[in-house]
Design a protein around this motif. Sequence first.
Motif, short mmCIF file in Angstrom:
data_model
loop_
_atom_site.label_atom_id
_atom_site.label_comp_id
_atom_site.label_asym_id
_atom_site.label_seq_id
_atom_site.Cartn_x
_atom_site.Cartn_y
_atom_site.Cartn_z
N ASP A 88 0.83 -1.21 0.00
CA ASP A 88 0.00 0.00 0.00
C ASP A 88 0.86 1.26 0.00
O ASP A 88 0.35 2.35 -0.22
CB ASP A 88 -0.96 -0.01 1.20
N SER A 220 -4.72 -1.31 2.28
CA SER A 220 -4.98 -0.62 1.01
C SER A 220 -5.72 0.67 1.33
O SER A 220 -6.47 0.73 2.31
CB SER A 220 -5.79 -1.49 0.06
N GLN A 222 -8.26 1.84 0.09
CA GLN A 222 -9.71 1.63 0.07
C GLN A 222 -10.24 1.12 1.40
O GLN A 222 -11.42 1.29 1.72
CB GLN A 222 -10.11 0.62 -1.02
N THR A 226 -12.18 1.18 7.76
CA THR A 226 -13.27 0.21 7.54
C THR A 226 -13.86 -0.31 8.85
O THR A 226 -15.08 -0.43 9.00
CB THR A 226 -12.75 -0.99 6.72
#
Length: 327
Positions: A88, A220, A222, A226
Motif C-alpha cells: 500500500d 490498502s 480503500q 473500515t
Amino acid sequence: MTAQNHNQSLENAYVCRRMPAEIEAALKERFVVKLNESDELTDSATIIERAKGVSVLLVTATERIDGNVLRALSPTLKTVATLSVGYDHIDLATARELGIEVLHTPDVLSDACAEVALMLLLNAARRGYEADRMVRSGQWPGWAPTQLLGKGLVGKRLGIFGMGRIGRAIATRSRAFGMQIHYHNRSQLGPEDAEGAIYHATLESLCRHSEMLLVAAPGSPQLKGTLDQAHIRALPPGAVVANISRGDIVDDDALIEALNNGHVFAAGLDVFANEPNVDPRYRALDNVFLSPHIGSATEETRNAMGWLLIDGIAALRRGERPANLLS
Ligand code: DGY
C-alpha cells in the motif's frame, strides 16, 4: 574478469533500510550497493536524492514510493523490491505506466505473522500486559481467585477479516486453541482453503458473530477506516479485537471509545496509523497489548523475505516472471 570490470557490470542498488547481515552480504555480491547506513526513516526527497541513477531500489513499508519518487528515478529505475507483503506504500499504477517492476514478499512471512496474531489475541484475552506489569513492578500481592480474570479462547467464535494466506495461517493455529472460525473476505474460499470456516458476505455480519475479531486484511487505501464505530458496536459485548494488518483499517476513536466503556474487553495491536507515532490514548489503556509491528520479525523470516527479493530480481533479469512480481 578484474574486480573493477566485475563491478562495472553490476547494477546499482539503493537499499533504504538496513537488512539482516546475510541479505546485505548477498546484495553486495550482486549489486553495487548504496546503503542507508544509519537506518533512519527517510522521506521521498531523500530517497530521490540518494537513489538517483540506480536500477534497483530496495524498500520496506516505512518508505512511501509514490508517483513522484518513481517518476524522478525513471527511466534508470527498473525494479522496486519491497521487504513486505503489503504494498500500500507503493504507487503500482504509476510503476506500471513507467514499466518499473515491483516485487514483494508473500507466503514466506505468513507463519511468522500468524504467530504474532495469536500472541496479540492471547495477550489481549488473558491480560498479558497487566500480568507482566504486576510481576515486574513488584506489586504482585500473591495468587488470588479473582486476580486478572481474562477470557479463554476455547469454544469462542473467532472472526477473521481477510482470509488470505496470513488469515488462513491464523485460522490453522486458532483451531488448535478450540476456536470456531468465521471469516469475511472479498470472495468466499473453496472448501479446501476454508476448512470449515464460516463465510460472512459482509464485515457487519462477521462482527455480529465475532467474540474475538482478528484483522488480517491486506493494507490498502480503500480499506482505510473500515472497522468503524458501527462495526465495532456490532461486536458482541466484551469482544476482543486484534490487528495484524495496517493500523489505518481501524477507526482509532471508535476502538478507544469501546475499550474505555468496556464494549470491547481488550485489544492487541501490532500496527498503527501514522507509525511510529502511536495514538497516545492507547498507551494510557491497561486493556491494550501493544507491539511495534513485528509480525514478520524473526531471523529466518526476514532472511527468507530478503532472498525472495534477490531471487526475484535475478529471475526478472533472466526474462522470467517470478511469482512475487506485482507489476
Ligand atoms: C508486511 O510485510 O507488509 C509487514 O507489515 C511489514 O511491513
